[in-house]
Design a protein around this motif. Sequence first.
Motif, PDB file in Angstrom:
ATOM      1  N   ARG A  27      -0.444  12.068  -5.359  1.00  0.00           N
ATOM      2  CA  ARG A  27       0.811  11.606  -5.974  1.00  0.00           C
ATOM      3  C   ARG A  27       1.271  10.301  -5.333  1.00  0.00           C
ATOM      4  NH1 ARG A  27       2.785  17.059  -5.372  1.00  0.00           N
ATOM      5  NH2 ARG A  27       2.774  18.197  -7.365  1.00  0.00           N
ATOM      6  N   GLN A  28       1.228  10.253  -4.019  1.00  0.00           N
ATOM      7  CA  GLN A  28       1.699   9.071  -3.303  1.00  0.00           C
ATOM      8  C   GLN A  28       0.827   7.852  -3.607  1.00  0.00           C
ATOM      9  OE1 GLN A  28       2.080   9.938   0.875  1.00  0.00           O
ATOM     10  NE2 GLN A  28       3.359  11.732   0.521  1.00  0.00           N
ATOM     11  N   ALA A  29      -0.491   8.071  -3.684  1.00  0.00           N
ATOM     12  CA  ALA A  29      -1.394   6.957  -3.979  1.00  0.00           C
ATOM     13  C   ALA A  29      -1.119   6.389  -5.365  1.00  0.00           C
ATOM     14  CB  ALA A  29      -2.839   7.417  -3.871  1.00  0.00           C
ATOM     15  N   ALA A 196      -3.954   6.768   5.794  1.00  0.00           N
ATOM     16  CA  ALA A 196      -2.887   5.843   6.175  1.00  0.00           C
ATOM     17  C   ALA A 196      -1.600   6.612   6.482  1.00  0.00           C
ATOM     18  CB  ALA A 196      -2.637   4.842   5.049  1.00  0.00           C
ATOM     19  N   THR A 197      -0.798   6.067   7.375  1.00  0.00           N
ATOM     20  CA  THR A 197       0.489   6.689   7.701  1.00  0.00           C
ATOM     21  C   THR A 197       1.410   6.735   6.493  1.00  0.00           C
ATOM     22  OG1 THR A 197       0.299   5.874   9.970  1.00  0.00           O
ATOM     23  CG2 THR A 197       2.483   6.581   9.233  1.00  0.00           C
ATOM     24  N   ASP A 198       1.358   5.682   5.678  1.00  0.00           N
ATOM     25  CA  ASP A 198       2.227   5.550   4.507  1.00  0.00           C
ATOM     26  C   ASP A 198       1.356   5.205   3.296  1.00  0.00           C
ATOM     27  OD1 ASP A 198       4.082   4.882   2.568  1.00  0.00           O
ATOM     28  OD2 ASP A 198       5.353   3.709   3.923  1.00  0.00           O
ATOM     29  N   PRO A 199       0.765   6.216   2.631  1.00  0.00           N
ATOM     30  CA  PRO A 199      -0.152   5.939   1.529  1.00  0.00           C
ATOM     31  C   PRO A 199       0.426   5.097   0.392  1.00  0.00           C
ATOM     32  CG  PRO A 199      -0.456   8.186   2.269  1.00  0.00           C
ATOM     33  CD  PRO A 199       0.762   7.657   2.980  1.00  0.00           C
ATOM     34  N   PRO A 200       1.679   5.293  -0.053  1.00  0.00           N
ATOM     35  CA  PRO A 200       2.189   4.441  -1.138  1.00  0.00           C
ATOM     36  C   PRO A 200       2.232   2.966  -0.744  1.00  0.00           C
ATOM     37  CG  PRO A 200       3.572   6.383  -0.881  1.00  0.00           C
ATOM     38  CD  PRO A 200       2.648   6.356   0.291  1.00  0.00           C
ATOM     39  N   THR A 201       2.673   2.685   0.478  1.00  0.00           N
ATOM     40  CA  THR A 201       2.726   1.295   0.927  1.00  0.00           C
ATOM     41  C   THR A 201       1.325   0.710   1.035  1.00  0.00           C
ATOM     42  OG1 THR A 201       4.804   1.634   2.112  1.00  0.00           O
ATOM     43  CG2 THR A 201       3.442  -0.219   2.809  1.00  0.00           C
ATOM     44  N   GLU A 202       0.382   1.502   1.548  1.00  0.00           N
ATOM     45  CA  GLU A 202      -0.989   1.012   1.681  1.00  0.00           C
ATOM     46  C   GLU A 202      -1.616   0.793   0.312  1.00  0.00           C
ATOM     47  OE1 GLU A 202      -4.091  -0.553   3.771  1.00  0.00           O
ATOM     48  OE2 GLU A 202      -2.078   0.003   4.445  1.00  0.00           O
ATOM     49  N   ALA A 203      -1.309   1.670  -0.636  1.00  0.00           N
ATOM     50  CA  ALA A 203      -1.825   1.483  -2.001  1.00  0.00           C
ATOM     51  C   ALA A 203      -1.304   0.181  -2.598  1.00  0.00           C
ATOM     52  CB  ALA A 203      -1.430   2.668  -2.877  1.00  0.00           C
ATOM     53  N   ARG A 204      -0.022  -0.083  -2.418  1.00  0.00           N
ATOM     54  CA  ARG A 204       0.541  -1.339  -2.926  1.00  0.00           C
ATOM     55  C   ARG A 204      -0.121  -2.540  -2.278  1.00  0.00           C
ATOM     56  NH1 ARG A 204       5.240   1.926  -3.455  1.00  0.00           N
ATOM     57  NH2 ARG A 204       5.791   1.708  -1.252  1.00  0.00           N
ATOM     58  N   ARG A 205      -0.369  -2.445  -0.978  1.00  0.00           N
ATOM     59  CA  ARG A 205      -0.994  -3.555  -0.271  1.00  0.00           C
ATOM     60  C   ARG A 205      -2.424  -3.786  -0.772  1.00  0.00           C
ATOM     61  NH1 ARG A 205      -2.464  -4.682   6.039  1.00  0.00           N
ATOM     62  NH2 ARG A 205      -3.123  -2.516   6.053  1.00  0.00           N
ATOM     63  N   LEU A 206      -3.201  -2.722  -0.908  1.00  0.00           N
ATOM     64  CA  LEU A 206      -4.583  -2.855  -1.370  1.00  0.00           C
ATOM     65  C   LEU A 206      -4.648  -3.395  -2.795  1.00  0.00           C
ATOM     66  CD1 LEU A 206      -6.047   0.462   0.084  1.00  0.00           C
ATOM     67  CD2 LEU A 206      -6.706  -1.848   0.772  1.00  0.00           C
ATOM     68  N   LEU A 207      -3.780  -2.876  -3.663  1.00  0.00           N
ATOM     69  CA  LEU A 207      -3.788  -3.345  -5.048  1.00  0.00           C
ATOM     70  C   LEU A 207      -3.397  -4.814  -5.127  1.00  0.00           C
ATOM     71  CD1 LEU A 207      -4.249  -2.558  -8.003  1.00  0.00           C
ATOM     72  CD2 LEU A 207      -1.820  -1.954  -8.135  1.00  0.00           C
ATOM     73  N   HIS A 208      -2.445  -5.225  -4.300  1.00  0.00           N
ATOM     74  CA  HIS A 208      -2.038  -6.632  -4.281  1.00  0.00           C
ATOM     75  C   HIS A 208      -3.212  -7.525  -3.858  1.00  0.00           C
ATOM     76  CE1 HIS A 208       0.513 -10.137  -3.856  1.00  0.00           C
ATOM     77  NE2 HIS A 208       0.088 -10.299  -2.609  1.00  0.00           N
ATOM     78  N   ILE A 209      -3.948  -7.090  -2.847  1.00  0.00           N
ATOM     79  CA  ILE A 209      -5.114  -7.862  -2.392  1.00  0.00           C
ATOM     80  C   ILE A 209      -6.156  -7.961  -3.496  1.00  0.00           C
ATOM     81  CG2 ILE A 209      -7.077  -7.833  -0.799  1.00  0.00           C
ATOM     82  CD1 ILE A 209      -5.146  -6.518   1.257  1.00  0.00           C
TER      83      ILE A 209
END
Length: 221
Positions: A27-29, A196-209
């Motif tokens: 869900r978070q991802a 990751a400690t914060d999967p939603p934030t990491e997902a946003r970061r990866l998608l942005h990259i």
Amino acid sequence: MNPVDLRLYGIIDPERATGRDPVELARQAVAGGATLIQYRDKYAEGRRLVELARALKAALEGTSVPLLINDRIDVALAVGADGVHLGQDDVHPKDARELLGPHAIIGLTLKTPEQADAMVGMPVDYGCIGGVFATGSKNNSDPPIGLDGLRKILKRVRLASRRPMGAIAGIDASNAGAVIAAGADGIAAISALFMATDPPTEARRLLHIVDQALTSRGVLA
């Protein structure tokens, strides 16, 4: 061929979840931007696989993000998953297509240029090339192919097919841009996303990259 968005392909594996609930992690991802989710579990028995796959399917309802099952066509059928991802030693994609029907998403792992050649005539919707970098997410005796190996396989695929092609293994924020620059249409993330400690934030970061790199290639406007 069914359309597949491979930009951020999250592979949820309970062994790589640091003890957290895989359903909540999925869900978070997705909340952070994951475009495709695969459930992979090499150790659970059949009933447990179905229970967790069904819970994942329910969690993704209404998100438009498809759920694929790794290897297990029977589990995909039991829970009404959107498709399967197959390895080179799994059920042949032609048999999977006959069982799952024309609208199921079927993906295939590719490790060599020869496997890329063979995929051309198969009823698959996307390929995922790997392992690109070293990873602890899966036992694999084959050495990483690196960016040069990724380019070589992509070149062979592109000669005869425009299927979406992702890349897997050891991909995180430090190298995702290079993977897309090498020609991949998206990245598969396991540990980088779900440990990751914060999967939603990491997902946003990866998608942005990924999106930035696709834009640089002229793939995204």
